[in-house]
Design a protein around this motif. Structure first.
Motif, PDB file in Angstrom:
ATOM      1  N   TRP A   1       0.698  -1.452   0.154  1.00 21.30           N
ATOM      2  CA  TRP A   1      -0.152  -0.234   0.034  1.00 21.30           C
ATOM      3  C   TRP A   1       0.798   1.519   0.079  1.00 21.30           C
ATOM      4  O   TRP A   1       1.134   2.103  -0.599  1.00 21.30           O
ATOM      5  CB  TRP A   1      -0.882   0.085   1.176  1.00 21.30           C
ATOM      6  N   VAL A   2       2.033   0.938   0.632  1.00 23.62           N
ATOM      7  CA  VAL A   2       2.638   2.602   0.720  1.00 23.62           C
ATOM      8  C   VAL A   2       3.704   2.745  -0.556  1.00 23.62           C
ATOM      9  O   VAL A   2       3.555   4.142  -1.371  1.00 23.62           O
ATOM     10  CB  VAL A   2       3.460   2.338   1.788  1.00 23.62           C
TER      11      VAL A   2
ATOM     12  N   ARG B   1       0.468   4.249  -2.648  1.00 23.78           N
ATOM     13  CA  ARG B   1       0.808   5.114  -2.517  1.00 23.78           C
ATOM     14  C   ARG B   1       2.060   6.399  -2.965  1.00 23.78           C
ATOM     15  O   ARG B   1       1.577   7.076  -3.989  1.00 23.78           O
ATOM     16  CB  ARG B   1       0.209   5.558  -1.244  1.00 23.78           C
TER      17      ARG B   1
ATOM     18  N   THR C   1       2.012   6.822  -7.302  1.00 23.46           N
ATOM     19  CA  THR C   1       1.134   7.809  -7.224  1.00 23.46           C
ATOM     20  C   THR C   1       1.091   8.980  -6.879  1.00 23.46           C
ATOM     21  O   THR C   1       0.947   9.558  -8.057  1.00 23.46           O
ATOM     22  CB  THR C   1      -0.371   7.103  -6.505  1.00 23.46           C
ATOM     23  N   VAL C   2       1.493   9.278  -5.829  1.00 24.06           N
ATOM     24  CA  VAL C   2       2.043  10.806  -5.407  1.00 24.06           C
ATOM     25  C   VAL C   2       2.646  11.765  -6.272  1.00 24.06           C
ATOM     26  O   VAL C   2       2.874  12.102  -6.831  1.00 24.06           O
ATOM     27  CB  VAL C   2       1.992  11.052  -4.072  1.00 24.06           C
TER      28      VAL C   2
END
Lengths: 224, 363
Positions: free
Chosen positions: A13-14, A17, A20-21
């Protein structure tokens, strides 16, 4: 072969994320920069191009080291804002932006060079303002460049290791990503776990590149 | 009538554009000159695509560029329609979306040209749902012209729109350009180095050489001005005349035209009686005769004329400017000039050996 634990899933998940950012930031910063590089006649151009390409050849630890120094509590940024971004998610994003920059800028620059100024001038002659022309004409024609930039930028950020270790450490839930998790599984002899994550990353990377090549083949833009 | 005022002084690495012009803008004005004379650069300066640092440009009452006031409107703020050498259609849109791209971007109140009208004139009704890469070159250029027209421009700039097309497509497209002008009444600036296109289309000509305007005027003025022999080339000077078809003679394969009240025979033309035709008479095809010859001649076209001006071309030949109700140039030898004793104001007869017509004016 092991299966993914909760800790592994949180690392996944990290990673997602972070990638994506990073890609979003790079698209916002990278579009004007790539446009400038594609069309400028400035003498600064080769210098900027070299700086952008640097992370391709620089050992990630070197880049990570400098970013760590800059972001740390005694670095210029730390003193200015009286905070340390080292070992935080934000710090990791900043590091990733630099680290993945060439993988976003270069496809965009190539796409903008291929599009040229001709469609832009045509759009202006049809009363489209600069922003309007960019959004409705240039970016759709440069779509393939954007697909490559997004996919490569995302994948490269997922795969980073050295920079993450230097700047982020490996704090579960915050800065521990997939690539560092593999390393720790191997360190603690949990080969099954490492295999599982490695397989995920291998499959992911292959699919990503496959997508890029399929897109490039199937949607050739006919520029008249 | 709107005037176009322009002053540009731009230096490029190997080229200097130095323009100071004031030309009436009505009908189709051709910008004519050899390759590298600055035609496209001039057009790009007029459009604001090339920035002339100390430039000035005014169209009618509207000042589009005045560097003393720091004013230079970008292209998208100028009411200009621009058709480039290549169609430059947007590949991600179909024909309809390309046509309407500019149309949608102008205020409803400013729309003076309707899509149906343009689609009809250009004959592109059956292409509307096609993708751009499925069109031929000629079709693409027609869509590009239509797209520019649909911004209801006050001035239409055409930069060699036929350059990328083969001869047949060119011939297909020329009538469209003429027709759209006649129907929509938008003044056109038409860049070309093709004489054919200009003779068929233009009402006025701006002659450009080495970045300078060397002459401007109506087609007839420019092509009979003895000053321009050097620029137009020896085989182009002569006369451009507007004639009208009066009679067909299929037995001998001839068409009779009325040219300034005098009859002119040309090879049979597929043009209806009463229709206008533009003819080009080369100065080398004109012979001068003092007094009417009583004995029969094989020459069909004999026109009465008055000598207006005589000018030496080189050691052997002279140009004689004649008035037959319109200007006409004859190139003769200096020896003939002296032998015949030709002088200003003299009434003589001209024998015209050949008349080049639209279809034959092909380089």
């Amino acid at each position: 072969m092991g299966t993914l634990t909760d800790l592994d899933l949180s690392a996944l998940w990290v990673s997602v994320r972070l990638a994506t950012v990073t890609v979003i930031v790079l698209l916002i910063v990278g579009t004007p920069l790539a446009w400038w590089l594609a069309h400028t006649r400035s003498r600064l151009r080769p210098i900027v191009e070299a700086a952008v390409a640097l992370p391709i050849v620089l050992p990630p630890t070197v880049l990570g080291f400098y970013i760590l120094i800059t972001l740390g509590p005694y670095g210029p940024l730390g003193r200015l804002a009286d905070l340390s971004l080292a070992f935080t998610f934000t710090g990791l994003v900043i590091a990733s932006v630099f680290y993945s920059m060439p993988f976003v800028i270069q496809p965009l620059q190539g796409a903008f060079e291929a599009v040229g100024k001709a469609p832009l001038e045509a759009a202006w002659s049809l009363r489209a303002s600069k922003l309007d022309a960019f959004l409705t004409v240039i970016s759709p024609i440069a779509l393939r460049g954007y697909v490559s930039a997004i996919v490569l930028g995302f994948a490269h950020t997922i795969g980073e290791f050295g920079v993450v270790l230097m700047v982020g450490g490996s704090i579960p839930g915050q800065t521990r990503v997939l690539s560092t998790t593999i390393f720790e599984h191997v360190e603690t002899m949990e080969y099954g776990q490492a295999h599982a994550i490695a397989a995920v990353l291998l499959t992911f990377s292959f699919l990503v590149l496959l997508t890029v090549y399929v897109v490039n083949r199937r949607f050739p833009i006919h520029v008249s | 009538m709107n005037h176009l005022l322009a002053r540009f002084d731009v230096r490029f690495s190997n080229f200097h554009l130095d323009i100071d012009m004031d030309v009436p803008m009505s009908g189709i004005t051709a910008i004519f000159g050899p390759s590298g004379s600055g035609k496209t650069t001039l057009l790009r300066c007029l459009a604001g695509l090339e920035h002339a640092p100390n430039g000035f440009m005014q169209f009618g009452e509207e000042v589009w560029q005045d560097e003393r006031l720091g004013r230079c409107l970008p292209l998208y703020a100028r009411p200009i329609g621009y058709v480039f050498q290549e169609p430059r259609l947007f590949p991600h849109y179909d024909v309809r979306a390309n046509l309407l791209y500019g149309y949608k971007r102008i205020p409803v109140a400013a729309r003076r040209v309707a899509p149906e009208q343009v689609i009809e004139i250009l004959g592109i009704g059956q292409l509307l749902d096609r993708r751009i890469h499925k069109l031929s070159g000629g079709e693409q250029q027609r869509v590009a012209i239509g797209r520019a027209l649909l911004t209801s421009p006050k001035l239409l700039l055409l930069d060699e729109p036929l350059a990328s097309l083969d001869l047949q497509r060119k011939q297909e497209l020329l009538p469209f350009i003429r027709q759209l002008h006649e129907q929509l009444r938008i003044p056109v600036l038409y860049v070309s180095h093709g004489l054919t296109e200009i003779l068929q289309l233009a009402d006025r000509v701006i002659l450009l050489k080495d970045g300078h305007v060397v002459g401007a005027g109506t087609l007839s003025e420019v092509f009979t001005a003895l000053d321009f022999r050097g620029i137009l080339g020896p085989h182009r000077i002569g006369a451009i005349m507007n004639a009208r078809v009066t009679h067909h003679d299929p037995q001998y394969g001839l068409t009779q035209l009325d040219c300034m009240g005098q009859p002119l025979f040309v090879p049979l033309q597929p043009v209806a009686i009463g229709q206008p035709m533009r003819v080009h008479i080369l100065s080398s095809d004109v012979t001068l005769v003092v007094g009417r010859i009583d004995s029969p001649t094989s020459v069909l076209n004999i026109l009465e004329a008055t000598i207006v001006e005589i000018r030496e071309v080189n050691h052997t030949s002279v140009d004689v400017l004649l008035d037959i109700g319109a200007p006409l140039v004859a190139s003769i030898t200096k020896k003939s000039l002296v032998t015949l004793g030709l002088k200003h104001g003299q009434r003589i007869f001209t024998h015209i050996k050949a008349v080049a017509l639209n279809e034959e004016l092909i380089e």
